[in-house]
Design a protein around this motif. Structure first.
Motif, mmCIF file in Angstrom:
data_model
loop_
_atom_site.group_PDB
_atom_site.id
_atom_site.type_symbol
_atom_site.label_atom_id
_atom_site.label_comp_id
_atom_site.label_asym_id
_atom_site.label_seq_id
_atom_site.Cartn_x
_atom_site.Cartn_y
_atom_site.Cartn_z
ATOM 1 N N PRO A 103 0.847 -1.141 0.033
ATOM 2 C CA PRO A 103 0.051 0.061 -0.028
ATOM 3 C C PRO A 103 0.925 1.393 0.124
ATOM 4 O O PRO A 103 1.896 1.284 0.411
ATOM 5 C CB PRO A 103 -0.867 -0.168 1.370
ATOM 6 N N ALA A 104 0.405 2.452 -0.546
ATOM 7 C CA ALA A 104 1.047 3.461 -0.538
ATOM 8 C C ALA A 104 0.975 4.188 0.970
ATOM 9 O O ALA A 104 0.070 4.188 1.454
ATOM 10 C CB ALA A 104 0.271 4.498 -1.547
ATOM 11 N N LEU A 105 2.330 4.743 0.996
ATOM 12 C CA LEU A 105 2.121 5.583 2.692
ATOM 13 C C LEU A 105 2.187 6.741 2.389
ATOM 14 O O LEU A 105 3.036 7.807 2.491
ATOM 15 C CB LEU A 105 3.819 5.214 2.966
ATOM 16 N N VAL A 106 1.040 7.221 2.029
ATOM 17 C CA VAL A 106 0.297 8.748 1.883
ATOM 18 C C VAL A 106 -0.484 8.988 2.940
ATOM 19 O O VAL A 106 -1.464 8.338 3.109
ATOM 20 C CB VAL A 106 -0.199 8.758 0.551
ATOM 21 N N ASN A 107 -0.125 10.037 3.734
ATOM 22 C CA ASN A 107 -0.904 10.675 4.864
ATOM 23 C C ASN A 107 -1.299 9.519 5.812
ATOM 24 O O ASN A 107 -2.398 9.449 6.390
ATOM 25 C CB ASN A 107 -2.161 11.232 4.346
ATOM 26 N N ILE A 108 -0.570 8.362 6.030
ATOM 27 C CA ILE A 108 -1.121 7.552 6.725
ATOM 28 C C ILE A 108 -1.106 7.785 8.535
ATOM 29 O O ILE A 108 -1.585 7.197 9.352
ATOM 30 C CB ILE A 108 -0.403 5.938 6.641
ATOM 31 N N ALA A 109 -0.473 8.904 8.818
ATOM 32 C CA ALA A 109 -0.555 9.695 9.995
ATOM 33 C C ALA A 109 -2.095 9.615 10.399
ATOM 34 O O ALA A 109 -2.349 9.750 11.356
ATOM 35 C CB ALA A 109 0.248 10.683 10.172
ATOM 36 N N TYR A 110 -3.061 10.060 9.307
ATOM 37 C CA TYR A 110 -4.119 10.195 9.470
ATOM 38 C C TYR A 110 -4.997 8.896 9.374
ATOM 39 O O TYR A 110 -6.214 9.048 9.525
ATOM 40 C CB TYR A 110 -4.696 10.980 8.633
ATOM 41 N N ASN A 111 -4.562 7.670 9.194
ATOM 42 C CA ASN A 111 -5.284 6.668 9.151
ATOM 43 C C ASN A 111 -5.613 6.049 10.467
ATOM 44 O O ASN A 111 -5.010 6.021 11.452
ATOM 45 C CB ASN A 111 -4.453 5.334 8.401
ATOM 46 N N LYS A 112 -7.072 5.544 10.418
ATOM 47 C CA LYS A 112 -7.489 4.658 11.671
ATOM 48 C C LYS A 112 -7.180 3.482 11.947
ATOM 49 O O LYS A 112 -6.687 2.968 12.863
ATOM 50 C CB LYS A 112 -9.092 4.793 11.684
ATOM 51 N N THR A 113 -6.992 2.831 10.663
ATOM 52 C CA THR A 113 -6.528 1.351 10.624
ATOM 53 C C THR A 113 -5.330 1.296 9.670
ATOM 54 O O THR A 113 -5.367 2.100 8.666
ATOM 55 C CB THR A 113 -7.727 0.364 10.394
ATOM 56 N N LEU A 114 -4.630 0.250 9.944
ATOM 57 C CA LEU A 114 -3.391 -0.036 9.019
ATOM 58 C C LEU A 114 -3.750 -1.320 8.257
ATOM 59 O O LEU A 114 -4.009 -2.251 8.782
ATOM 60 C CB LEU A 114 -2.034 0.171 9.708
ATOM 61 N N THR A 115 -2.800 -1.621 7.354
ATOM 62 C CA THR A 115 -2.885 -2.755 6.298
ATOM 63 C C THR A 115 -4.267 -2.875 5.650
ATOM 64 O O THR A 115 -5.159 -2.117 5.902
ATOM 65 C CB THR A 115 -2.593 -3.813 7.122
ATOM 66 N N TRP A 116 -4.338 -3.657 4.967
ATOM 67 C CA TRP A 116 -5.549 -3.876 4.042
ATOM 68 C C TRP A 116 -6.695 -4.528 4.662
ATOM 69 O O TRP A 116 -7.636 -4.121 4.619
ATOM 70 C CB TRP A 116 -5.402 -4.860 2.684
ATOM 71 N N ALA A 117 -6.680 -5.303 5.698
ATOM 72 C CA ALA A 117 -7.683 -5.717 6.261
ATOM 73 C C ALA A 117 -7.304 -6.432 7.703
ATOM 74 O O ALA A 117 -7.247 -7.499 8.253
ATOM 75 C CB ALA A 117 -8.176 -6.999 5.423
ATOM 76 N N HIS A 118 -6.983 -5.384 8.687
ATOM 77 C CA HIS A 118 -6.903 -5.648 10.136
ATOM 78 C C HIS A 118 -7.758 -4.635 10.847
ATOM 79 O O HIS A 118 -7.044 -3.334 10.994
ATOM 80 C CB HIS A 118 -5.504 -5.884 10.471
ATOM 81 N N ASP A 119 -8.672 -5.005 11.501
ATOM 82 C CA ASP A 119 -9.031 -3.667 12.252
ATOM 83 C C ASP A 119 -8.775 -3.352 13.766
ATOM 84 O O ASP A 119 -9.137 -2.574 14.320
ATOM 85 C CB ASP A 119 -10.928 -3.830 12.378
#
Length: 374
Positions: A103-119
């Protein structure tokens, strides 16, 4: 549809309230964000600092982090590809073929969850442990080689960087916890908010978008296409968290990519692997669309090669695979999101949508020397 209405929709889908952890008072980190934008949330035990970002950036590009010294983080996250890569699925340091697209590492400081499929992965520090120490699949392959890898970072250059970032007293104090926090700090610094769309929406530059891109923007935010339901907010993804966020939103979606006997391929059933719930079969996190032009191929398994094909896929309401082991009509997947219902799209509509998506490309981000190899 008015410009003001479009911008209101863009912002409305992510606004909320949560307190932000305090940053270091001596040298507060300067975020490269638009005035008035909320800052990312930070863990209390890892405040941002320029020294930590520089250390993390140096480690990010260093193959010494992998057990066999064959790969670095940057091997699968290339700046010119918005810190993604052009392979359908990644290959680890030992040559193991992975099942998912990097996955692209774009603005992931703003992500609630990381990776494609892990809540359950909600912090970058948690996520970084996986490529470092994970054994299925092997990425950097540090497990069972910890002492050897740590010793590589006890050079004079790294001791200086660790001292500046963590005030260590001796090389023996260098730890994987510090490496993890430094990498997380660098990744959080990868902020992209200077695309033509941003200049139009937030800097009042009426000439930043072409007529075609403006038509595409109106289509994107229309109820006819439903794009904004999964790719909403200023980060163009529902999976967003920041200092003003009220709701804990962790959305995942089944887009009708597959329908193998009513399911996704056993190789990767998405969120259901974590939740063990049948209803989560085939559900994945919607990635940000920022810099989407340069992060091909697309989908969790890199199975769609171009943006044009992505638009065709959604216009059709899913994918019908007519032969092979993945035979099945994804359009009829019983768990498909109700927002992926298909739509009519003329050739002009398609070109306008592409123009809008391309307007999310941030050339400054892709060429920022502060993000490049030191």
């Amino acid at each position: 549809m008015s410009r003001a209405f479009n911008i209101a929709i863009t912002l409305l889908l992510t606004i909320s309230i949560v307190s932000c952890s305090k940053v270091e008072k001596s040298q507060p980190y300067q975020w490269d964000i638009i005035d008035g934008f909320p800052k990312p949330q930070l863990p209390s035990d890892n405040p941002m600092s320029e020294a930590k970002v520089l250390l993390g950036r140096t480690i990010f590009y260093d193959k010494a982090l992998s057990a066999n010294q064959q790969q670095s983080c940057a091997s699968c996250h290339l700046q010119q590809n918005a810190f993604a890569e052009s392979l359908p699925t990644s290959v680890g340091s030992t040559g193991e073929q992975h099942r998912r697209n990097s996955p692209a590492l774009v603005n992931i400081a703003y992500n609630k969850t990381l990776t494609w499929a892990h809540d359950g992965l909600t912090s970058i520090e948690q996520q970084i442990i996986l490529p470092m120490f994970g054994e299925d699949p092997i990425e950097l392959g540090i497990t069972h080689h910890e002492a050897e890898v740590l010793q590589r970072f006890q050079t004079d250059h790294y001791v200086t960087l660790f001292t500046q970032a963590f005030a260590i007293k001796s090389p023996q104090e260098i730890s994987f916890d510090q490496i993890n926090k430094a990498l997380a700090s660098f990744v959080r610094s990868l902020i992209s908010l200077n695309s033509p769309f941003d200049r139009y929406a937030y800097a009042n530059d009426d000439n930043a978008l072409s007529a075609s891109a403006l038509r595409g923007m109106n289509l994107f935010f229309s109820e006819k296409l439903e794009c904004h339901h999964c790719h909403g907010g200023f980060n163009f993804t529902q999976s967003t968290s920041h200092e003003k966020q009220l709701l804990d939103r962790r959305p995942f979606h089944n887009t009708g990519l597959y329908n193998v006997n009513g399911s996704y391929p056993e190789k990767d059933i998405g969120l259901a692997e974590i939740s063990t719930l049948a209803r989560d079969n085939g559900r994945f996190r919607a990635p940000t669309l920022r810099n989407i032009e340069v992060s091909a191929p697309y989908m969790h398994d890199g199975s769609i090669a171009t943006l044009e094909e992505v638009l065709d896929f959604y216009a059709q309401g899913g994918r019908d695979i007519s032969s092979g082991k993945l035979l099945g009509d994804g359009r009829k997947n019983p768990l498909k999101s109700p927002f992926v219902k298909g739509f009519d799209m003329t050739e002009q509509d398609k070109q306008d949508l592409l123009a809008f998506l391309i307007s999310l490309t941030d050339e400054k981000f892709l060429n920022n020397p502060k993000h490049a190899k030191p």
